[in-house]
Design a protein around this motif. Sequence first.
Motif, PDB file in Angstrom:
ATOM      1  N   LYS A  35       0.631  -1.211   0.075  1.00 19.63           N
ATOM      2  CA  LYS A  35       0.014   0.012  -0.017  1.00 19.63           C
ATOM      3  C   LYS A  35       0.741   1.202  -0.043  1.00 19.63           C
ATOM      4  O   LYS A  35       0.295   2.481  -0.127  1.00 19.63           O
ATOM      5  CB  LYS A  35      -0.829  -0.023   1.176  1.00 19.63           C
ATOM      6  CG  LYS A  35      -2.110  -1.065   1.203  1.00 19.63           C
ATOM      7  CD  LYS A  35      -3.137  -1.024   0.219  1.00 19.63           C
ATOM      8  CE  LYS A  35      -4.128  -2.082   0.182  1.00 19.63           C
ATOM      9  NZ  LYS A  35      -5.210  -1.825  -0.696  1.00 19.63           N
ATOM     10  N   GLY A  36       1.995   1.187   0.193  1.00 20.63           N
ATOM     11  CA  GLY A  36       2.843   2.244   0.042  1.00 20.63           C
ATOM     12  C   GLY A  36       3.040   2.782   1.396  1.00 20.63           C
ATOM     13  O   GLY A  36       3.347   4.280   1.345  1.00 20.63           O
ATOM     14  N   LEU A  37       2.580   2.137   2.635  1.00 25.57           N
ATOM     15  CA  LEU A  37       2.685   2.971   3.885  1.00 25.57           C
ATOM     16  C   LEU A  37       3.894   2.857   4.437  1.00 25.57           C
ATOM     17  O   LEU A  37       4.592   1.770   4.493  1.00 25.57           O
ATOM     18  CB  LEU A  37       1.684   2.289   4.688  1.00 25.57           C
ATOM     19  CG  LEU A  37       0.030   2.495   3.988  1.00 25.57           C
ATOM     20  CD1 LEU A  37      -0.628   1.563   4.938  1.00 25.57           C
ATOM     21  CD2 LEU A  37      -0.493   3.737   4.403  1.00 25.57           C
ATOM     22  N   SER A  38       4.358   3.914   5.242  1.00 29.05           N
ATOM     23  CA  SER A  38       5.354   3.876   5.833  1.00 29.05           C
ATOM     24  C   SER A  38       5.114   3.585   7.455  1.00 29.05           C
ATOM     25  O   SER A  38       4.569   4.426   8.277  1.00 29.05           O
ATOM     26  CB  SER A  38       6.188   5.047   6.003  1.00 29.05           C
ATOM     27  OG  SER A  38       7.400   5.160   6.842  1.00 29.05           O
ATOM     28  N   ILE A 294      -6.690  -4.512   6.966  1.00 27.42           N
ATOM     29  CA  ILE A 294      -6.158  -3.710   8.061  1.00 27.42           C
ATOM     30  C   ILE A 294      -5.117  -2.640   7.145  1.00 27.42           C
ATOM     31  O   ILE A 294      -5.307  -1.396   7.588  1.00 27.42           O
ATOM     32  CB  ILE A 294      -5.121  -4.547   8.928  1.00 27.42           C
ATOM     33  CG1 ILE A 294      -6.130  -5.491   9.683  1.00 27.42           C
ATOM     34  CG2 ILE A 294      -4.382  -3.518   9.900  1.00 27.42           C
ATOM     35  CD1 ILE A 294      -6.828  -4.943  10.891  1.00 27.42           C
ATOM     36  N   ALA A 295      -4.193  -3.083   6.380  1.00 27.28           N
ATOM     37  CA  ALA A 295      -3.602  -1.959   5.405  1.00 27.28           C
ATOM     38  C   ALA A 295      -4.409  -0.807   4.870  1.00 27.28           C
ATOM     39  O   ALA A 295      -4.187   0.190   4.735  1.00 27.28           O
ATOM     40  CB  ALA A 295      -2.572  -2.959   4.615  1.00 27.28           C
ATOM     41  N   ARG A 299      -4.327   2.885   5.222  1.00 21.88           N
ATOM     42  CA  ARG A 299      -4.401   3.882   4.146  1.00 21.88           C
ATOM     43  C   ARG A 299      -5.368   4.863   4.022  1.00 21.88           C
ATOM     44  O   ARG A 299      -5.400   6.037   3.800  1.00 21.88           O
ATOM     45  CB  ARG A 299      -4.228   3.101   2.827  1.00 21.88           C
ATOM     46  CG  ARG A 299      -3.993   3.808   1.729  1.00 21.88           C
ATOM     47  CD  ARG A 299      -4.581   3.319   0.415  1.00 21.88           C
ATOM     48  NE  ARG A 299      -5.959   3.213   0.323  1.00 21.88           N
ATOM     49  CZ  ARG A 299      -6.505   4.240   0.068  1.00 21.88           C
ATOM     50  NH1 ARG A 299      -6.219   5.410  -0.397  1.00 21.88           N
ATOM     51  NH2 ARG A 299      -7.966   3.855   0.028  1.00 21.88           N
ATOM     52  N   ARG A 300      -6.536   4.295   4.238  1.00 21.59           N
ATOM     53  CA  ARG A 300      -7.818   5.195   4.031  1.00 21.59           C
ATOM     54  C   ARG A 300      -7.668   6.269   5.227  1.00 21.59           C
ATOM     55  O   ARG A 300      -7.836   7.375   5.159  1.00 21.59           O
ATOM     56  CB  ARG A 300      -9.085   4.525   4.245  1.00 21.59           C
ATOM     57  CG  ARG A 300      -9.487   3.579   3.051  1.00 21.59           C
ATOM     58  CD  ARG A 300     -10.630   2.696   3.320  1.00 21.59           C
ATOM     59  NE  ARG A 300     -11.292   2.052   2.006  1.00 21.59           N
ATOM     60  CZ  ARG A 300     -12.057   2.808   1.439  1.00 21.59           C
ATOM     61  NH1 ARG A 300     -12.970   3.368   1.905  1.00 21.59           N
ATOM     62  NH2 ARG A 300     -12.546   2.210   0.067  1.00 21.59           N
ATOM     63  N   GLY A 301      -7.452   5.957   6.531  1.00 23.56           N
ATOM     64  CA  GLY A 301      -7.273   6.905   7.734  1.00 23.56           C
ATOM     65  C   GLY A 301      -6.284   7.986   7.372  1.00 23.56           C
ATOM     66  O   GLY A 301      -6.401   8.970   7.526  1.00 23.56           O
TER      67      GLY A 301
END
Length: 317
Positions: A35-38, A294-295, A299-301
Motif C-alpha cells: 500500500k506504500g505505507l511507512s 487492515i492495511a 491507508r484510508r485513515g
Amino acid sequence: MSTDHGRPMTNVLFAAPVSVWEAYEAPLRDAFAQKGLSVNLATDLPPEMVDYIIYAPQSGLRDFRPFTRAKAVLNLWAGVETIVGNETLTQPLTRMVDEGLTQGMVEYVTGHVLRHHLGMDIDLLRDTPSWEPRVPPLASERKVTILGLGILGAACATALSNLGFAVSGWARRAKSIEGVQSYGGEAGLVDALHGAEIVVLLLPLTDDTHHLVDSRTLALLAPGAFVINPGRGPLIDDQSLLEALDTGHVAHATLDVFATEPLPADHPYWAHPRVTVTPHIASHTRPKTSANVIAENIRRGEAGEPLLHLVDRGAGY
C-alpha cells in the motif's frame, strides 16, 4: 513523530497474544509495503504515540484512554461483542471482514447443510450392515433459514440458494438478496423460522440476540429439524436446545461456538448422540487476507477517507 527517509511514519500497535503476532507480523509488513505505507509496527509503543491499534480481545488491553492520538481501533476478528461496550473506547472501531473469513464460513455452512440434507450421519454411524435406501428430498424441497444476513450470512444464503435450496433469511431489517426470501423484525422472525428444516445461526451477539434460540423459537421449526451454529454460542439457550434434542423435535445440532470456550469436558453436548461439536473452526481470520484489510483501512485513515467496516456502537456490531 518518527520518519522513514523524511516521510512521516505511522505508529501501529499490535495488541494481541504473542502467537498471533508471530502469525501476522510478516503478512502485515508485506501488506503495508504494497500500500506504500511507512509504518512502525510494534507490540509495545508509548500510548501517546500510537496512531492505530490492531486489536484482539485476548491481548489484555482494556483501557483505551491513554491512546490520545489513536485514529482507530482495528479489530482483528469479526466479532466485536467483547469490546464494543468498553466505555474507555472513544476511537472509531472497525470489525474484520475479509474474503478468506467469508469463504471459510461459506464452506463450513454449505458442507454441514449438505451433510444434514443428505442424511450422511445415518449411514456413517450405523453399527451393522443394512440395506435401507433413504432417498433425500431435492434441495428445492428443503427449507433452510439463515438467521443473520450480514456479509457472512448473505454469502452463505446465496451459496445455498445457488445449490437449489429454498432459502429464507432473517435480520433486524429485511434485506434484498437474489434467490432468498428475506424477513425482518419480530413478526418476520416467526415467519422465517416457521417450518424451517435446517437453521443456520450467523447473527452478531447483542442484548437482543442473546438466547434468541430458545424453547419458543425452537418450537417453530419443523419436527426433526437441524440446527447449525457457527455464529456465537450465547445465541442458543443450551437447556432449551438439549430438551428439543431429547424429544427429537430437533434431530441434530452441529455447534461450533459455545457460551464457554473451550467447551467444558463435562458439558452435555460432548456425550449427546444428536450433537456434533467442532472446536470454533468454522471460519478463522486468515493472516494474509486480513492483513490486506487492515492495511487498506490504515491507508484510508491516513488519506482522510472513510474507514471500512465501521462498527455501529448503538447496534453493537
